[in-house]
Design an enzyme around this catalytic site. Sequence first.
Site, mmCIF file in Angstrom:
data_model
loop_
_atom_site.group_PDB
_atom_site.id
_atom_site.type_symbol
_atom_site.label_atom_id
_atom_site.label_comp_id
_atom_site.label_asym_id
_atom_site.label_seq_id
_atom_site.Cartn_x
_atom_site.Cartn_y
_atom_site.Cartn_z
ATOM 1 N N ARG A 28 -12.057 16.175 -14.617
ATOM 2 C CA ARG A 28 -11.883 17.328 -15.305
ATOM 3 C C ARG A 28 -13.420 17.548 -16.287
ATOM 4 O O ARG A 28 -13.227 18.619 -16.975
ATOM 5 C CB ARG A 28 -10.813 17.310 -16.215
ATOM 6 C CG ARG A 28 -9.444 17.390 -15.268
ATOM 7 C CD ARG A 28 -8.112 16.834 -16.289
ATOM 8 N NE ARG A 28 -7.948 17.666 -17.215
ATOM 9 C CZ ARG A 28 -7.086 18.665 -17.085
ATOM 10 N NH1 ARG A 28 -6.272 18.785 -15.868
ATOM 11 N NH2 ARG A 28 -6.688 19.657 -17.893
ATOM 12 N N TRP A 76 -13.471 16.866 -24.132
ATOM 13 C CA TRP A 76 -14.504 17.872 -23.817
ATOM 14 C C TRP A 76 -14.702 18.425 -25.359
ATOM 15 O O TRP A 76 -13.957 19.233 -25.830
ATOM 16 C CB TRP A 76 -14.122 18.662 -22.803
ATOM 17 C CG TRP A 76 -15.232 19.341 -22.136
ATOM 18 C CD1 TRP A 76 -16.283 18.844 -21.374
ATOM 19 C CD2 TRP A 76 -15.615 20.753 -22.366
ATOM 20 N NE1 TRP A 76 -16.880 20.008 -20.964
ATOM 21 C CE2 TRP A 76 -16.704 21.043 -21.684
ATOM 22 C CE3 TRP A 76 -14.922 21.825 -23.379
ATOM 23 C CZ2 TRP A 76 -17.183 22.479 -21.470
ATOM 24 C CZ3 TRP A 76 -15.126 23.025 -23.207
ATOM 25 C CH2 TRP A 76 -16.294 23.372 -22.123
ATOM 26 N N ASN A 102 -5.001 18.748 -26.611
ATOM 27 C CA ASN A 102 -5.837 19.688 -25.834
ATOM 28 C C ASN A 102 -5.699 20.969 -26.382
ATOM 29 O O ASN A 102 -4.514 21.339 -26.993
ATOM 30 C CB ASN A 102 -5.237 19.607 -24.532
ATOM 31 C CG ASN A 102 -5.965 18.771 -23.676
ATOM 32 O OD1 ASN A 102 -6.822 17.929 -24.048
ATOM 33 N ND2 ASN A 102 -5.814 18.483 -22.336
ATOM 34 N N LYS A 483 -23.033 27.762 -6.654
ATOM 35 C CA LYS A 483 -22.722 26.219 -6.204
ATOM 36 C C LYS A 483 -23.910 25.534 -6.772
ATOM 37 O O LYS A 483 -23.987 24.369 -7.189
ATOM 38 C CB LYS A 483 -22.555 26.222 -4.773
ATOM 39 C CG LYS A 483 -20.881 26.426 -4.517
ATOM 40 C CD LYS A 483 -20.150 25.336 -4.862
ATOM 41 C CE LYS A 483 -19.016 25.701 -5.332
ATOM 42 N NZ LYS A 483 -18.340 26.694 -6.303
ATOM 43 N N GLU A 486 -24.659 25.119 -10.666
ATOM 44 C CA GLU A 486 -23.615 24.285 -11.370
ATOM 45 C C GLU A 486 -23.432 22.887 -11.217
ATOM 46 O O GLU A 486 -23.016 22.075 -11.851
ATOM 47 C CB GLU A 486 -22.266 25.054 -11.132
ATOM 48 C CG GLU A 486 -21.631 24.536 -9.885
ATOM 49 C CD GLU A 486 -20.139 25.221 -9.969
ATOM 50 O OE1 GLU A 486 -19.183 25.031 -10.695
ATOM 51 O OE2 GLU A 486 -19.527 25.409 -8.821
ATOM 52 N N HIS A 502 -35.216 47.212 -6.398
ATOM 53 C CA HIS A 502 -35.052 47.824 -7.698
ATOM 54 C C HIS A 502 -35.389 46.895 -8.753
ATOM 55 O O HIS A 502 -34.716 47.196 -9.839
ATOM 56 C CB HIS A 502 -33.486 48.320 -7.768
ATOM 57 C CG HIS A 502 -33.115 49.081 -6.687
ATOM 58 N ND1 HIS A 502 -33.701 50.558 -6.761
ATOM 59 C CD2 HIS A 502 -32.287 49.174 -5.406
ATOM 60 C CE1 HIS A 502 -33.123 51.159 -5.693
ATOM 61 N NE2 HIS A 502 -32.492 50.475 -4.682
ATOM 62 N N LYS A 596 -13.431 20.868 -14.839
ATOM 63 C CA LYS A 596 -12.727 21.497 -13.800
ATOM 64 C C LYS A 596 -11.782 22.510 -13.860
ATOM 65 O O LYS A 596 -11.769 23.756 -13.343
ATOM 66 C CB LYS A 596 -11.798 20.386 -13.105
ATOM 67 C CG LYS A 596 -11.216 20.654 -11.660
ATOM 68 C CD LYS A 596 -11.909 21.224 -10.716
ATOM 69 C CE LYS A 596 -11.373 21.618 -9.385
ATOM 70 N NZ LYS A 596 -12.268 22.403 -8.563
HETATM 71 C C1 AGP Z 1 -16.429 26.813 -9.497
HETATM 72 O O1 AGP Z 1 -16.990 25.917 -8.814
HETATM 73 C C2 AGP Z 1 -16.510 26.403 -10.972
HETATM 74 N N1 AGP Z 1 -16.134 25.068 -11.053
HETATM 75 C C3 AGP Z 1 -15.707 27.617 -12.002
HETATM 76 O O2 AGP Z 1 -16.503 28.796 -11.648
HETATM 77 C C4 AGP Z 1 -14.343 27.855 -11.440
HETATM 78 O O3 AGP Z 1 -14.110 28.433 -10.243
HETATM 79 C C5 AGP Z 1 -13.522 28.687 -12.508
HETATM 80 O O4 AGP Z 1 -13.770 27.968 -13.749
HETATM 81 C C6 AGP Z 1 -12.368 29.082 -12.420
HETATM 82 O O5 AGP Z 1 -11.182 28.158 -12.254
HETATM 83 P P1 AGP Z 1 -10.001 28.410 -11.552
HETATM 84 O O6 AGP Z 1 -10.370 28.661 -10.262
HETATM 85 O O7 AGP Z 1 -9.322 27.057 -11.548
HETATM 86 O O8 AGP Z 1 -9.294 29.626 -12.220
#
Ligand code: AGP
Length: 601
Positions: A28, A76, A102, A483, A486, A502, A596
């Site tokens: 996560r 986090w 959390n 992808k 990130e 453009h 995550k």
């Molecule tokens: C996608 O690779 C990312 N980890 C991120 O953009 C993710 O898709 C976004 O946070 C949405 O998450 P969810 O699909 O669990 O709502």
Amino acid sequence: MCGIFGYVGKNNSAPTIVLDGLKRLEYRGYDSWGVAVVPEGKKESVIVVKKKTGKIGDASVSELPKGTLAFGHTRWATHGGVTDINAHPHLDCTKTIAVIHNGIVENHEELRATLIKKGHTFVSETDTEVIVHLVEEYLKHTKPAPRDAEPAFSKAVQQAFNDLDGLNAIILINTTSHEMVAARNGSPLVVGFGDGENFLASDPAALLPHTKQVHYLEDDEMAIVRDGSIHIFNARTGERVRPRKQLLTWSEKDAEKGKFPYFMLKEMHEQPGLLSEIASESPEQAKALAREIRESDRVYAIGAGTSGNAARAATYLFSDIANYLLNWGIASEFNHRLPIISESSMLIALSQSGETMDLLEVVKKAKDRGIKILSIVNVVGSSLWRMADLTMPIGAGPEKGVASTKAFTSKIAHLLLIAYAMKGDVASGQKLIIRAARSAQKVINSSAVDQIKNLAKALKDVRHMYVIGKGISFPVALECALKIKEISYIHAEGIAAGELKHGPLALVTKGTQCIVIAPNDETYHDVMGSAMELKARGAHVIGLSFKNDEAFDDFIPVMDAGEATIIPNVIVAQLLAYYLTIERGFDPDMPRNLAKSVTVK
Ligand code: AGP
């Protein structure tokens, strides 16, 4: 986002059980961790804590005392820097109460000021610490009769929880009552039912080695979790709640890496099989949802990140296949449109986790307006799952790599089935998904992977990459760029092919890396024209297409699958991002700064 794991039972290795639970939540994303235990046998003891910045790695908690009640947290950072002292758990002044948390306590500053005036000493910069001192303060004024000693603690937690503003999940323990007391409003929290032992976790995947019987706490629900009993009640009213026991259908294997070095690689490889399963599902659900969509006034697909790209892709699928105008929006940018949407509209909320705060906020407001919610979501029992009027499970199993892969392609497959159902021809949609599964299989288990690996070796030091697509390949370009950026940290930008002239074309010089997505569809000739424009300016053009062309300096073959070609094209993008990351020496499962599930705004 943060991870939570708690144990109460008869096993006095509770700290180790908790640390193992936290390791299952590492995916996560976090920047510090900690475990707290109530030492067994010493009634007047204090709670002992081990907490550190950084990853758990090979750390152990063997130096902590034995005990049968412990919990832990992966943090986090939101309020307060990444330091040992800011890591959770946090203790009260007497060190006999501990909290993990959390979310964000939005009124933490005023609570902290009040508690300091009452003589409490704070040691951290976090919002979380106010919770444990608040409980300590309430306990001072709760005069329990000896036989009622235990309810005093849960009562104090309830009072403190009701003072908190914001969306939070909290768990507290103390040295006198052998229990965990939890409360949730916004951030997910799951109770695990064991045999003579019970659990709490922020994600059901962490419970799999112990139990599959769970209760997902709803907003404003509290739980008193002891080794032999679990009581659930409403934090606002005190009203008892009957546990809604659900059976997790995932296996422990599903949630582990197996022979793969990273979850992301495992999850990419699961895609052909998942697509085949989706194609063989009963079409009745897709047909029912198609009817609901047709009967709605206006329909909007929304999501964040990869789920936002899926929402955008859905507009092409619905227009090209069902001749239906589907609206779409990024969840965090959708609030301004909500007041204008009529009550007879529908939101299609797309999410892997079902806990994305940007999305849940929009869904909650829409529900309050009476707007129908269809959720296409992967985690059973998640907040979005429980808020929706209609639910289509993605059914992709636990997705633990931060970069979403199988959840994206499974969403697209389900959306494609709905689009074909709206056309009255769901059987053709099923056949197309089978073609996409075969095309995906060819990409993943063929020489194409070696080409992708070689490409990653060649590109690993580039600083910028541009990904070009048109039509439904434009959301593919955006997803490919997401992808790459990130997990490999290379700057990548998805651009609509028609937009090059453009402005973005000014960025192209000799050697600029450009990926061009050119499937065998109505966009092919226009996109190949863009490829030539790029080549004429010295770009290095990488073609993802059903056939090679002189415009391509590198070519990755992608077998045609009609409107479902988005799926194998995205899988090529996933693999390229993954191998770029490996070549650059980073961890594709846990990219820096990311989580995550983004359960805060
Ligand atoms: C996608 O690779 C990312 N980890 C991120 O953009 C993710 O898709 C976004 O946070 C949405 O998450 P969810 O699909 O669990 O709502």
